[in-house]
Design an enzyme around this catalytic site. Structure first.
Site, mmCIF file in Angstrom:
data_model
loop_
_atom_site.group_PDB
_atom_site.id
_atom_site.type_symbol
_atom_site.label_atom_id
_atom_site.label_comp_id
_atom_site.label_asym_id
_atom_site.label_seq_id
_atom_site.Cartn_x
_atom_site.Cartn_y
_atom_site.Cartn_z
ATOM 1 N N TYR A 133 0.845 -1.206 0.000
ATOM 2 C CA TYR A 133 0.000 0.000 0.000
ATOM 3 C C TYR A 133 0.877 1.252 0.000
ATOM 4 C CZ TYR A 133 -3.258 3.430 2.152
ATOM 5 O OH TYR A 133 -4.026 4.535 2.439
ATOM 6 N N PRO A 160 -2.357 13.126 5.183
ATOM 7 C CA PRO A 160 -3.059 13.247 6.469
ATOM 8 C C PRO A 160 -2.590 12.242 7.506
ATOM 9 C CG PRO A 160 -4.412 12.021 4.927
ATOM 10 C CD PRO A 160 -3.108 12.327 4.218
ATOM 11 N N THR A 161 -2.909 12.529 8.773
ATOM 12 C CA THR A 161 -2.741 11.543 9.861
ATOM 13 C C THR A 161 -3.827 10.482 9.690
ATOM 14 O OG1 THR A 161 -4.331 12.599 11.310
ATOM 15 C CG2 THR A 161 -2.081 13.436 11.419
HETATM 16 P P1 NDP Z 1 -12.854 4.077 2.143
HETATM 17 O O1 NDP Z 1 -12.411 2.647 2.175
HETATM 18 O O2 NDP Z 1 -13.900 4.510 3.089
HETATM 19 O O3 NDP Z 1 -13.320 4.447 0.668
HETATM 20 C C1 NDP Z 1 -12.612 4.003 -0.438
HETATM 21 C C2 NDP Z 1 -13.292 4.534 -1.664
HETATM 22 O O4 NDP Z 1 -12.589 4.073 -2.826
HETATM 23 C C3 NDP Z 1 -14.741 4.034 -1.817
HETATM 24 O O5 NDP Z 1 -15.512 5.063 -2.396
HETATM 25 C C4 NDP Z 1 -14.581 2.876 -2.793
HETATM 26 O O6 NDP Z 1 -15.766 2.597 -3.530
HETATM 27 C C5 NDP Z 1 -13.505 3.440 -3.709
HETATM 28 N N1 NDP Z 1 -12.824 2.404 -4.459
HETATM 29 C C6 NDP Z 1 -12.107 1.354 -3.981
HETATM 30 N N2 NDP Z 1 -11.664 0.587 -5.005
HETATM 31 C C7 NDP Z 1 -12.106 1.173 -6.146
HETATM 32 C C8 NDP Z 1 -11.997 0.850 -7.531
HETATM 33 N N3 NDP Z 1 -11.325 -0.242 -7.938
HETATM 34 N N4 NDP Z 1 -12.580 1.656 -8.427
HETATM 35 C C9 NDP Z 1 -13.265 2.761 -8.024
HETATM 36 N N5 NDP Z 1 -13.402 3.133 -6.744
HETATM 37 C C10 NDP Z 1 -12.828 2.341 -5.806
HETATM 38 O O7 NDP Z 1 -11.527 4.940 2.303
HETATM 39 P P2 NDP Z 1 -11.333 6.320 3.058
HETATM 40 O O8 NDP Z 1 -12.447 7.224 2.748
HETATM 41 O O9 NDP Z 1 -10.973 6.011 4.460
HETATM 42 O O10 NDP Z 1 -9.992 6.854 2.371
HETATM 43 C C11 NDP Z 1 -10.010 7.825 1.342
HETATM 44 C C12 NDP Z 1 -8.590 8.168 0.965
HETATM 45 O O11 NDP Z 1 -7.899 8.637 2.120
HETATM 46 C C13 NDP Z 1 -7.795 6.982 0.440
HETATM 47 O O12 NDP Z 1 -7.015 7.409 -0.647
HETATM 48 C C14 NDP Z 1 -6.904 6.599 1.615
HETATM 49 O O13 NDP Z 1 -5.713 6.019 1.183
HETATM 50 C C15 NDP Z 1 -6.675 7.946 2.268
HETATM 51 N N6 NDP Z 1 -6.357 7.882 3.687
HETATM 52 C C16 NDP Z 1 -7.207 7.274 4.567
HETATM 53 C C17 NDP Z 1 -6.892 7.214 5.912
HETATM 54 C C18 NDP Z 1 -7.795 6.573 6.913
HETATM 55 O O14 NDP Z 1 -7.435 6.547 8.105
HETATM 56 N N7 NDP Z 1 -8.967 6.049 6.525
HETATM 57 C C19 NDP Z 1 -5.647 7.793 6.429
HETATM 58 C C20 NDP Z 1 -4.863 8.448 5.427
HETATM 59 C C21 NDP Z 1 -5.201 8.477 4.102
HETATM 60 P P3 NDP Z 1 -16.904 1.595 -2.889
HETATM 61 O O15 NDP Z 1 -17.586 2.370 -1.814
HETATM 62 O O16 NDP Z 1 -17.790 1.297 -4.032
HETATM 63 O O17 NDP Z 1 -16.152 0.408 -2.372
#
Ligand code: NDP
Length: 306
Positions: A133, A160-161
């Site tokens: 990742y 972000p954190t």
């Molecule tokens: P979520 O797991 O809640 O959401 C992931 C999103 O990506 C969903 O909308 C999902 O769609 C979509 N997705 C996944 N695979 C695909 C694909 N193959 N094609 C299209 N869409 C896809 O993640 P977060 O909201 O927590 O994270 C958002 C961003 O923030 C990410 O880039 C993550 O790396 C980053 N981040 C998150 C942190 C955390 O603590 N959560 C910390 C730091 C960074 P579906 O709903 O249909 O599955």
């Protein structure tokens, strides 16, 4: 020309927060994986052709906790490399003016000097539990920089954190620490059992409420052009304090610490001084953020993601 904002990952936790904090008068399109599988270049290209965004907030990613990352190392690498490569290439091909991606503090090198500074992003191996990742995420920064240099695009990255909030993944094994603890303590409450928490609670961490990350994304989309920048709350809290906040919000206090289990690295603060110099966005306290998240969880249980 009127701005049209495309939000990949619009159905996820941060995507919902971006929607919730969307400024008035914006034309936007929020995508989930059901709308388009961004690992598929042709599908991604077709979607950009039909939406024609002027700006992109790129959130879509395969995201998971420690266990998910470690067990599915190759899939986390491959899926994220494909998603990011396709989204950035299509944004360039279809002339999006600006693209903001979210990296993560967990992709910093293992053992990098603290507090973690943007300049050290590539200076060493990530932690062995999430290198698939982490390297895929680091490549967004490389791809953005290379595209800006060669094609004159305006692709930027925020780091972000840990993030938490409504619409998170509340799976005990595959979720991040806050949603997993909420679920665990709530499950114990339902059975009137004691929740066993790993470690001694002494480790210090920084967590940012998803709405605050969303506000930073909107700010960056229209106001920040530059190098990757750390963002997030300035509150560094112990896991013990976090558990106390969750217990208070759930009104359940039967917990026990299993000190035979590891507590994790003592602290991993990130340096947010650059962000603080540029803007003074509001910051939700951990206590308030946990209280809102637990309220949402209870309102939606059992129909929460897990
Ligand atoms: P979520 O797991 O809640 O959401 C992931 C999103 O990506 C969903 O909308 C999902 O769609 C979509 N997705 C996944 N695979 C695909 C694909 N193959 N094609 C299209 N869409 C896809 O993640 P977060 O909201 O927590 O994270 C958002 C961003 O923030 C990410 O880039 C993550 O790396 C980053 N981040 C998150 C942190 C955390 O603590 N959560 C910390 C730091 C960074 P579906 O709903 O249909 O599955």
């Amino acid at each position: 020309m009127r701005n049209k904002i495309l939000i990949t990952g619009g159905s996820g936790m941060v995507g919902h927060a971006v929607q919730h904090t969307e400024p008035c008068g914006i034309e936007s399109k929020y995508l989930s994986s059901k709308d388009v599988d961004l690992r598929d270049f042709n599908a991604c290209d077709e979607m950009f052709r039909s939406v024609q965004p002027t700006h992109v907030i790129h959130l879509a990613a395969r995201v998971g906790g420690v266990k998910g990352n470690y067990t599915h190392m190759a899939e986390f690498f491959r899926d994220n490399i494909l998603i990011n490569t396709n989204v950035l290439e299509c944004a360039k091909m279809h002339n999006a003016n600006k693209l903001v991606s979210l990296l993560s503090c967990c992709i910093y090198p293992d053992g990098a000097p603290l507090p973690l500074q943007e300049k050290d992003l590539h200076n060493g191996e990530p932690h062995y539990t999430n290198y698939g990742y982490a390297y895929a995420k680091r490549m967004i920064e490389v791809q953005s920089r290379a595209y800006n240099q060669q094609y004159g695009t305006n692709f930027i990255c925020l780091i972000p954190t840990n993030i938490f909030g409504k619409h998170d993944n509340f799976d005990i094994e595959n979720g991040h620490v806050i949603p997993a603890l909420i679920r665990k303590i709530h499950a114990a409450k339902l059975k009137n059992e004691t929740a066993i928490i790993w470690g001694d609670g002494s480790a210090l961490r920084e967590f940012t409420y998803a709405d605050d990350v969303a506000l930073a994304l909107w700010w960056a989309l229209f106001n920040y052009d530059g190098e990757p920048i750390n963002i997030g709350s300035n509150e560094e809290v112990s896991i013990k304090y976090l558990v106390e906040c969750i217990c208070e919000s759930l009104d359940y206090y039967k917990i026990e610490w299993d000190i035979s289990k590891l507590s994790g690295q003592a602290r991993k603060p990130i340096d947010k001084s650059k962000f603080a110099q540029l803007t003074s966005l509001p910051s939700t306290s951990l206590k308030d953020g946990v209280s809102k998240t637990v309220a949402w969880y209870l309102d939606n249980f059992p129909n929460v993601r897990a």
